[in-house]
Write a protein that holds these residues in place. Structure first.
Motif, PDB file in Angstrom:
ATOM      1  N   ASN A   1       2.325  -6.258   3.225  1.00 20.46           N
ATOM      2  CA  ASN A   1       2.764  -5.132   4.056  1.00 20.46           C
ATOM      3  C   ASN A   1       1.708  -4.043   4.094  1.00 20.46           C
ATOM      4  O   ASN A   1       1.398  -3.490   5.169  1.00 20.46           O
ATOM      5  CB  ASN A   1       4.072  -4.563   3.517  1.00 20.46           C
ATOM      6  N   ALA A   2       1.170  -3.707   2.927  1.00 22.73           N
ATOM      7  CA  ALA A   2       0.144  -2.664   2.865  1.00 22.73           C
ATOM      8  C   ALA A   2      -1.092  -3.069   3.654  1.00 22.73           C
ATOM      9  O   ALA A   2      -1.701  -2.243   4.356  1.00 22.73           O
ATOM     10  CB  ALA A   2      -0.213  -2.366   1.417  1.00 22.73           C
ATOM     11  N   ARG A   3      -1.481  -4.325   3.556  1.00 25.62           N
ATOM     12  CA  ARG A   3      -2.653  -4.797   4.296  1.00 25.62           C
ATOM     13  C   ARG A   3      -2.436  -4.635   5.805  1.00 25.62           C
ATOM     14  O   ARG A   3      -3.324  -4.168   6.518  1.00 25.62           O
ATOM     15  CB  ARG A   3      -2.949  -6.258   3.966  1.00 25.62           C
ATOM     16  N   GLN A   4      -1.258  -5.002   6.270  1.00 24.66           N
ATOM     17  CA  GLN A   4      -0.970  -4.876   7.701  1.00 24.66           C
ATOM     18  C   GLN A   4      -0.994  -3.415   8.134  1.00 24.66           C
ATOM     19  O   GLN A   4      -1.596  -3.062   9.157  1.00 24.66           O
ATOM     20  CB  GLN A   4       0.384  -5.492   8.025  1.00 24.66           C
ATOM     21  N   ILE A   5      -0.356  -2.565   7.354  1.00 31.05           N
ATOM     22  CA  ILE A   5      -0.306  -1.137   7.684  1.00 31.05           C
ATOM     23  C   ILE A   5      -1.709  -0.536   7.746  1.00 31.05           C
ATOM     24  O   ILE A   5      -2.084   0.112   8.728  1.00 31.05           O
ATOM     25  CB  ILE A   5       0.545  -0.385   6.640  1.00 31.05           C
ATOM     26  N   LEU A   6      -2.475  -0.740   6.699  1.00 25.44           N
ATOM     27  CA  LEU A   6      -3.790  -0.101   6.600  1.00 25.44           C
ATOM     28  C   LEU A   6      -4.784  -0.685   7.596  1.00 25.44           C
ATOM     29  O   LEU A   6      -5.600   0.051   8.168  1.00 25.44           O
ATOM     30  CB  LEU A   6      -4.318  -0.243   5.174  1.00 25.44           C
ATOM     31  N   THR A   7      -4.727  -1.987   7.820  1.00 23.28           N
ATOM     32  CA  THR A   7      -5.642  -2.602   8.779  1.00 23.28           C
ATOM     33  C   THR A   7      -5.412  -2.059  10.174  1.00 23.28           C
ATOM     34  O   THR A   7      -6.364  -1.737  10.906  1.00 23.28           O
ATOM     35  CB  THR A   7      -5.469  -4.136   8.772  1.00 23.28           C
TER      36      THR A   7
ATOM     37  N   ARG B   1      14.127   6.063  -0.371  1.00 19.60           N
ATOM     38  CA  ARG B   1      14.459   4.660  -0.639  1.00 19.60           C
ATOM     39  C   ARG B   1      13.659   3.673   0.201  1.00 19.60           C
ATOM     40  O   ARG B   1      13.865   2.464   0.111  1.00 19.60           O
ATOM     41  CB  ARG B   1      15.970   4.385  -0.448  1.00 19.60           C
ATOM     42  N   GLU B   2      12.731   4.137   1.012  1.00 20.40           N
ATOM     43  CA  GLU B   2      12.012   3.195   1.857  1.00 20.40           C
ATOM     44  C   GLU B   2      10.978   2.394   1.079  1.00 20.40           C
ATOM     45  O   GLU B   2      10.270   2.920   0.224  1.00 20.40           O
ATOM     46  CB  GLU B   2      11.359   3.901   3.041  1.00 20.40           C
ATOM     47  N   THR B   3      10.893   1.124   1.419  1.00 16.64           N
ATOM     48  CA  THR B   3       9.918   0.217   0.828  1.00 16.64           C
ATOM     49  C   THR B   3       8.730   0.052   1.770  1.00 16.64           C
ATOM     50  O   THR B   3       8.725   0.562   2.900  1.00 16.64           O
ATOM     51  CB  THR B   3      10.546  -1.167   0.595  1.00 16.64           C
ATOM     52  N   SER B   4       7.758  -0.701   1.315  1.00 22.16           N
ATOM     53  CA  SER B   4       6.598  -0.987   2.163  1.00 22.16           C
ATOM     54  C   SER B   4       7.013  -1.720   3.436  1.00 22.16           C
ATOM     55  O   SER B   4       6.401  -1.528   4.499  1.00 22.16           O
ATOM     56  CB  SER B   4       5.564  -1.811   1.394  1.00 22.16           C
ATOM     57  N   ALA B   5       8.048  -2.542   3.358  1.00 20.41           N
ATOM     58  CA  ALA B   5       8.521  -3.258   4.542  1.00 20.41           C
ATOM     59  C   ALA B   5       9.108  -2.296   5.560  1.00 20.41           C
ATOM     60  O   ALA B   5       8.867  -2.425   6.779  1.00 20.41           O
ATOM     61  CB  ALA B   5       9.552  -4.309   4.149  1.00 20.41           C
ATOM     62  N   ASP B   6       9.881  -1.315   5.090  1.00 18.67           N
ATOM     63  CA  ASP B   6      10.443  -0.311   5.997  1.00 18.67           C
ATOM     64  C   ASP B   6       9.337   0.490   6.678  1.00 18.67           C
ATOM     65  O   ASP B   6       9.384   0.749   7.893  1.00 18.67           O
ATOM     66  CB  ASP B   6      11.357   0.648   5.228  1.00 18.67           C
ATOM     67  N   ILE B   7       8.350   0.875   5.896  1.00 18.09           N
ATOM     68  CA  ILE B   7       7.254   1.687   6.418  1.00 18.09           C
ATOM     69  C   ILE B   7       6.403   0.874   7.388  1.00 18.09           C
ATOM     70  O   ILE B   7       5.973   1.380   8.437  1.00 18.09           O
ATOM     71  CB  ILE B   7       6.426   2.252   5.251  1.00 18.09           C
ATOM     72  N   ARG B   8       6.190  -0.378   7.075  1.00 16.66           N
ATOM     73  CA  ARG B   8       5.451  -1.270   7.982  1.00 16.66           C
ATOM     74  C   ARG B   8       6.096  -1.294   9.361  1.00 16.66           C
ATOM     75  O   ARG B   8       5.387  -1.304  10.386  1.00 16.66           O
ATOM     76  CB  ARG B   8       5.440  -2.678   7.396  1.00 16.66           C
ATOM     77  N   ASP B   9       7.417  -1.284   9.408  1.00 18.00           N
ATOM     78  CA  ASP B   9       8.127  -1.436  10.675  1.00 18.00           C
ATOM     79  C   ASP B   9       8.209  -0.158  11.497  1.00 18.00           C
ATOM     80  O   ASP B   9       8.501  -0.229  12.700  1.00 18.00           O
ATOM     81  CB  ASP B   9       9.546  -1.953  10.412  1.00 18.00           C
ATOM     82  N   ARG B  10       7.968   1.000  10.880  1.00 13.76           N
ATOM     83  CA  ARG B  10       8.172   2.241  11.630  1.00 13.76           C
ATOM     84  C   ARG B  10       6.946   3.115  11.819  1.00 13.76           C
ATOM     85  O   ARG B  10       6.914   3.967  12.706  1.00 13.76           O
ATOM     86  CB  ARG B  10       9.256   3.089  10.962  1.00 13.76           C
ATOM     87  N   TRP B  11       5.928   2.956  10.959  1.00 13.86           N
ATOM     88  CA  TRP B  11       4.896   3.971  10.874  1.00 13.86           C
ATOM     89  C   TRP B  11       4.150   4.177  12.192  1.00 13.86           C
ATOM     90  O   TRP B  11       3.848   5.321  12.576  1.00 13.86           O
ATOM     91  CB  TRP B  11       3.884   3.644   9.763  1.00 13.86           C
TER      92      TRP B  11
END
Length: 204
Positions: free
Chosen positions: A104-110, A52-62
């Motif tokens: 969110n994806a941009r922040q994670i990948l960058t 159930r995790e969204t990109s926002a959840d993943i952004r905050d924990r990865w």
């Protein structure tokens, strides 16, 4: 470069990364790492998929989770895959607005590509035609983002939407997740991907 005898990979994402629905408890991540191991690579892989995790959840924990598992002394790599939960309708709207998904994806990948080799696998389809259109639209936007960031991206929504195995297993399971044969098809797509093969060239 660190010794290839010690390759460590984090797979970060949602229930499809987790392999939910697979009675063999391998999903696609376990299958592709098993294939690499059979090809004489010593792989330690960490499945960081959460349902159930969204990109926002993943952004905050990865970042914290990956850093704890991938010390600088090893050959470390990360694969992201998410987006389906962003497109799920709750209270009359997607759980995450498409523009926020891309932010969110941009922040994670960058952040990730500053210190790690990074791949991204796009979101897969489910057994719902309306949501699949949202998934395909988001996948296209994620692909464009990855191209701009020079992060290899594998689009899977189209091929798997046309897969009788993937869709039929999702229908009889929970409407979203396939079982073993479906995950095996996704694993084959990843194993055939030039970016993944570049990480694990055939040793014969």
């Amino acid at each position: 470069m660190a010794d290839q005898a010690d390759i460590r990979i984090c797979f970060v994402g949602d229930s499809f990364v987790n392999g939910t629905g697979d009675p063999e408890c391998l999903g696609w991540t376990g299958r592709i790492c098993a294939a690499a191991s059979h090809n004489n690579y010593n792989v330690t892989y960490y499945n960081l998929g959460i349902r159930r995790e969204t990109s926002a959840d993943i952004r905050d924990r990865w970042q914290q989770e990956v850093e704890r598992r991938l010390p600088a002394s090893c050959d470390r790599r990360v694969v992201f895959s998410f987006g389906v939960n962003d497109t799920t309708i709750e209270n009359g709207k997607p759980r995450v607005d498409p523009s926020d998904s891309i932010k969110n994806a941009r922040q994670i990948l960058t952040e990730a590509r500053r210190s790690l080799p990074v791949l991204m696998v796009g979101p897969p389809p489910i057994a719902d035609a309306e949501q699949n259109q949202r998934i395909i639209d988001l996948s296209g936007q994620l692909g464009a983002l990855c191209q701009g960031l020079e992060v290899p991206f594998l689009e899977i929504a189209g091929p798997l939407r046309n897969s009788e195995v993937w869709i039929s297993e999702a229908i009889v399971n929970d409407g979203a997740h396939p079982r073993a044969a479906g995950y095996a098809e996704l694993a084959e797509l990843v194993q055939s991907w030039s970016a993944w093969r570049g990480w694990f060239p055939d040793r014969g």
